[in-house]
Design an enzyme around this catalytic site. Structure first.
Site, mmCIF file in Angstrom:
data_model
loop_
_atom_site.group_PDB
_atom_site.id
_atom_site.type_symbol
_atom_site.label_atom_id
_atom_site.label_comp_id
_atom_site.label_asym_id
_atom_site.label_seq_id
_atom_site.Cartn_x
_atom_site.Cartn_y
_atom_site.Cartn_z
ATOM 1 N N ASP A 96 0.910 -1.174 0.038
ATOM 2 C CA ASP A 96 0.173 -0.135 -0.077
ATOM 3 C C ASP A 96 0.999 1.342 0.128
ATOM 4 O OD1 ASP A 96 -2.160 1.612 0.254
ATOM 5 O OD2 ASP A 96 -2.777 1.170 2.326
ATOM 6 N N ASP A 271 -7.983 -7.070 0.724
ATOM 7 C CA ASP A 271 -7.204 -7.148 1.852
ATOM 8 C C ASP A 271 -7.875 -6.570 3.088
ATOM 9 O OD1 ASP A 271 -5.613 -4.392 3.137
ATOM 10 O OD2 ASP A 271 -6.642 -4.257 1.213
#
Length: 382
Positions: A96, A271
């Site tokens: 990320d 996720d």
């Protein structure tokens, strides 16, 4: 001559309604989709060794650019051989970009067109994160899939604020794509759709990102305070507007029902911290739904959590033992429940993949929901 790494690719194998069966190929291995990525924010999935994470069925994990930027630092990780070697995870890694922290640490940052200036929540040191630096950090980490830097807003928010953040994220997407051109071959870059709970702004973002061109597309800025029906409505609008030949990733989601419903709307990747976070707090996910193992009804129950589970932790330990561990705050209880939860999430994803392959996704969706609705096994008579 050193051979070039295999390039990133995505193969769409079959559809069943809007649900999609596919496969992602990376230099560190293949990932069957729909896929769930356990969250290893600081280069570890909390409480579990990498081999234990893999044993749950996980083929890819997520790590976080912001946290690894602060500690131990991307340059240090690069010197130590890259993130895969550092955390002893030889399979694919997605990182990320830090956009979520733009929202969650808003009291510690200044935001401008150039990027974000953070005051470290650890020691107060100032850091600057720009689209270019986010790509540089992810390249130093050696992640297989990198994310553009974006601004993630907490909902609800005004239309004006949502549009401002969406347009800023698009400008950052263009800069991220340019910065990515200097990254060695074999890696992938995903763009991130923003637009809050405004379908028109979401579609504008999706189409603009498609024009820029990315290896995959994420739907960001959801599961940030809005009801599930709003999230699913945005997914239903956005997913069909994204390129069919690229993977679609719904960031930070979610509960098992969120995964099931989002796959039904065309999402490929997920996720979330919930399987491990809830496990550490005594909640197990199962085919019976969520089970609070701290509940007193389990204190004398010699039955396993699920006698039919393929997960040893769910099958080989009694509910009474799991209850005892959590009440005693023993770390082994958190380890076992985190393992059970990750295994269940992977079992759910595998069930969806098999159902899509067989052309019976809607049947699987209905049967899974019916099982959840039945609830846990009845308590034993005292």
């Amino acid at each position: 001559m050193v051979p070039m790494p295999d390039p990133f690719s995505f193969r769409l194998i079959k559809t069943d309604g809007a649900a999609r069966l596919g496969e992602i190929a990376t230099p560190h291995g293949r990932v069957a989709t729909p896929a769930f990525m356990p969250v290893g924010t600081q280069a570890t999935v909390k409480g579990l060794a990498p081999e234990a994470v893999h044993a749950t069925g996980a083929e890819i994990v997520l790590a976080n650019t912001y946290h690894l930027m602060l500690r131990p630092g991307p340059e240090r990780i690069a010197k130590l051989g890259g993130l895969h070697r550092f955390m002893n995870w030889p399979k694919p890694i997605l990182t990320d970009s830090g956009g979520f922290q733009v929202m969650s640490l808003s009291a510690l940052r200044k935001l401008g067109d150039h990027g974000v200036t953070f005051r470290s929540h650890l020691d107060g040191t100032m850091f600057e994160l720009t689209p270019e630096r986010a790509i540089e950090i992810q390249s130093l980490l050696g992640s297989d899939i990198m994310m553009q830097l974006d601004e993630c807003l907490k909902l609800p928010a005004s239309t004006e604020e949502i549009e401002r953040a969406m347009l800023l994220s698009l400008r950052w997407a263009e800069r991220s794509k340019r910065a990515f051109e200097s990254v060695p071959a074999g890696h992938a870059l995903f763009g991130i759709v923003q637009g809050g709970d405004n379908a028109a702004l979401r579609l504008k973002s999706a189409r603009a990102l498609g024009d820029i061109g990315f290896d995959g597309y994420a739907i960001g800025g959801l599961a940030v305070g809005e009801p599930q029906e709003v999230m699913l409505a945005m997914v239903a609008e956005v997913a069909p507007a994204l390129p069919a030949g690229r993977p679609r990733y719904l960031m930070g989601v979610g509960m098992p029902d969120d995964l099931l419903e989002s796959v039904a709307r065309g999402v490929d990747m997920f996720d979330c911290v919930l399987p491990t976070r809830n496990g550490r707090h005594g909640v197990a996910f199962s085919r019976f739904g969520a089970i609070n193992i701290k509940n007193a009804r389990h204190a004398d129950d010699a039955r396993p959590l699920d006698a039919e589970s393929a997960c040893p932790a769910a099958r080989d330990y009694s509910r009474a033992y799991l209850h005892h561990l959590m009440k005693a705050n023993e770390m082994f209880g958190a380890v076992l429940l985190s393992t059970i939860n990750l295994h269940y999430y992977q079992e759910l994803m595998r069930g969806m993949r098999d159902a899509i392959a067989a052309g019976r996704f809607e049947d699987f969706r209905r049967e899974t929901k019916e099982n959840w609705a039945k609830g846990d096994l009845p308590a034993l008579d005292s």
